[in-house]
Design a protein around this motif. Sequence first.
Motif, mmCIF file in Angstrom:
data_model
loop_
_atom_site.group_PDB
_atom_site.id
_atom_site.type_symbol
_atom_site.label_atom_id
_atom_site.label_comp_id
_atom_site.label_asym_id
_atom_site.label_seq_id
_atom_site.Cartn_x
_atom_site.Cartn_y
_atom_site.Cartn_z
ATOM 1 N N ALA A 93 0.833 -1.140 -0.070
ATOM 2 C CA ALA A 93 0.192 0.059 0.038
ATOM 3 C C ALA A 93 0.880 1.365 -0.206
ATOM 4 O O ALA A 93 0.550 2.369 -0.631
ATOM 5 N N LEU A 94 1.908 1.319 0.908
ATOM 6 C CA LEU A 94 2.917 2.513 0.598
ATOM 7 C C LEU A 94 3.365 2.487 -0.585
ATOM 8 O O LEU A 94 3.446 3.809 -1.103
ATOM 9 N N ALA A 95 3.835 1.721 -1.141
ATOM 10 C CA ALA A 95 4.435 1.553 -2.685
ATOM 11 C C ALA A 95 3.444 2.160 -3.378
ATOM 12 O O ALA A 95 3.903 3.150 -4.315
ATOM 13 N N LEU A 96 2.345 1.563 -3.575
ATOM 14 C CA LEU A 96 1.414 2.241 -4.637
ATOM 15 C C LEU A 96 1.037 3.607 -4.346
ATOM 16 O O LEU A 96 1.004 4.490 -5.085
ATOM 17 N N ALA A 97 0.936 4.125 -3.024
ATOM 18 C CA ALA A 97 0.507 5.490 -2.588
ATOM 19 C C ALA A 97 1.863 6.433 -2.984
ATOM 20 O O ALA A 97 1.356 7.457 -3.863
ATOM 21 N N LEU A 103 7.200 0.699 -9.715
ATOM 22 C CA LEU A 103 7.311 -0.610 -8.966
ATOM 23 C C LEU A 103 8.498 -1.279 -9.579
ATOM 24 O O LEU A 103 8.574 -1.522 -10.855
ATOM 25 N N VAL A 104 9.158 -1.985 -8.750
ATOM 26 C CA VAL A 104 10.332 -3.040 -9.384
ATOM 27 C C VAL A 104 9.687 -4.477 -9.029
ATOM 28 O O VAL A 104 9.610 -5.397 -9.922
ATOM 29 N N ALA A 105 9.447 -4.668 -7.566
ATOM 30 C CA ALA A 105 8.995 -5.871 -7.171
ATOM 31 C C ALA A 105 8.196 -5.681 -5.998
ATOM 32 O O ALA A 105 8.133 -4.803 -5.130
ATOM 33 N N ASP A 106 7.080 -6.442 -5.677
ATOM 34 C CA ASP A 106 6.349 -6.472 -4.589
ATOM 35 C C ASP A 106 6.328 -8.064 -3.847
ATOM 36 O O ASP A 106 6.085 -8.776 -4.702
ATOM 37 N N ALA A 159 8.162 -14.701 -11.816
ATOM 38 C CA ALA A 159 6.949 -15.060 -11.677
ATOM 39 C C ALA A 159 5.990 -14.285 -11.123
ATOM 40 O O ALA A 159 4.776 -14.316 -11.019
ATOM 41 N N ILE A 160 6.330 -13.017 -10.558
ATOM 42 C CA ILE A 160 5.502 -11.989 -9.840
ATOM 43 C C ILE A 160 5.664 -10.822 -10.725
ATOM 44 O O ILE A 160 5.337 -9.773 -10.187
ATOM 45 N N ARG A 161 6.574 -10.548 -11.800
ATOM 46 C CA ARG A 161 6.707 -9.530 -12.587
ATOM 47 C C ARG A 161 5.297 -8.880 -12.832
ATOM 48 O O ARG A 161 4.593 -9.271 -13.372
ATOM 49 N N GLY A 162 5.450 -7.437 -12.550
ATOM 50 C CA GLY A 162 4.097 -6.710 -12.771
ATOM 51 C C GLY A 162 3.134 -6.740 -11.986
ATOM 52 O O GLY A 162 1.894 -6.335 -12.271
ATOM 53 N N GLU A 165 -2.281 -5.528 -11.627
ATOM 54 C CA GLU A 165 -1.083 -5.618 -12.666
ATOM 55 C C GLU A 165 -1.007 -4.171 -12.713
ATOM 56 O O GLU A 165 -1.728 -3.319 -12.981
ATOM 57 N N VAL A 166 0.412 -3.801 -12.440
ATOM 58 C CA VAL A 166 0.845 -2.446 -12.761
ATOM 59 C C VAL A 166 2.077 -2.668 -13.429
ATOM 60 O O VAL A 166 2.932 -3.201 -13.724
ATOM 61 N N GLU A 167 2.576 -1.255 -14.324
ATOM 62 C CA GLU A 167 3.670 -1.125 -14.935
ATOM 63 C C GLU A 167 5.021 -1.146 -13.987
ATOM 64 O O GLU A 167 4.831 -0.582 -12.723
ATOM 65 N N THR A 168 5.872 -1.853 -14.350
ATOM 66 C CA THR A 168 7.283 -1.754 -13.662
ATOM 67 C C THR A 168 8.473 -1.600 -14.541
ATOM 68 O O THR A 168 8.522 -1.836 -15.584
#
Length: 152
Positions: free
Chosen positions: A32-36, A50-53, A72-75, A86-89
Amino acid sequence: MSATSCNIHATAMVLGTTGFLITGPSGSGKSALALACIYEVRRRGRFAALVADDRVDLSLENDRIVARCPAAIRGLIEVRGSGIAEVETISACVLEGAIMPSRPPFDPRLPPEQEELPLQIGRSLPLLRLPVEGPLSPVDALVALLPEKLGL
């Protein structure tokens, strides 16, 4: 002896030209902090991605700490309680600092001086505790605490 690469439970992002690793226990608000932060910095007209979550591959390259996302978790990023989005990374970033979400009044009012986050690759990052609840936006707090790195 330490490894030159490892995979850790964290989130990595870039704000402007500065790479940050967000750390903390499960459920502490890393995603949530990263998205904000990413969306607010973009609204201010600056680059953010974003690079990785959730899982981050760390390596030591040319004496710099580099973050990458496992394939496996990119994007993908978790929106707690809602699902996976899904987000741009971007593929990688050099990390300059670590952030730990802080929730007043439960966390200490002042953090330890010159706090660092030790990493399994034998290095550490300067650690900043960032309030995630209250009237101050996380990006405003980052700008106040690190004006030379963000310049927003």
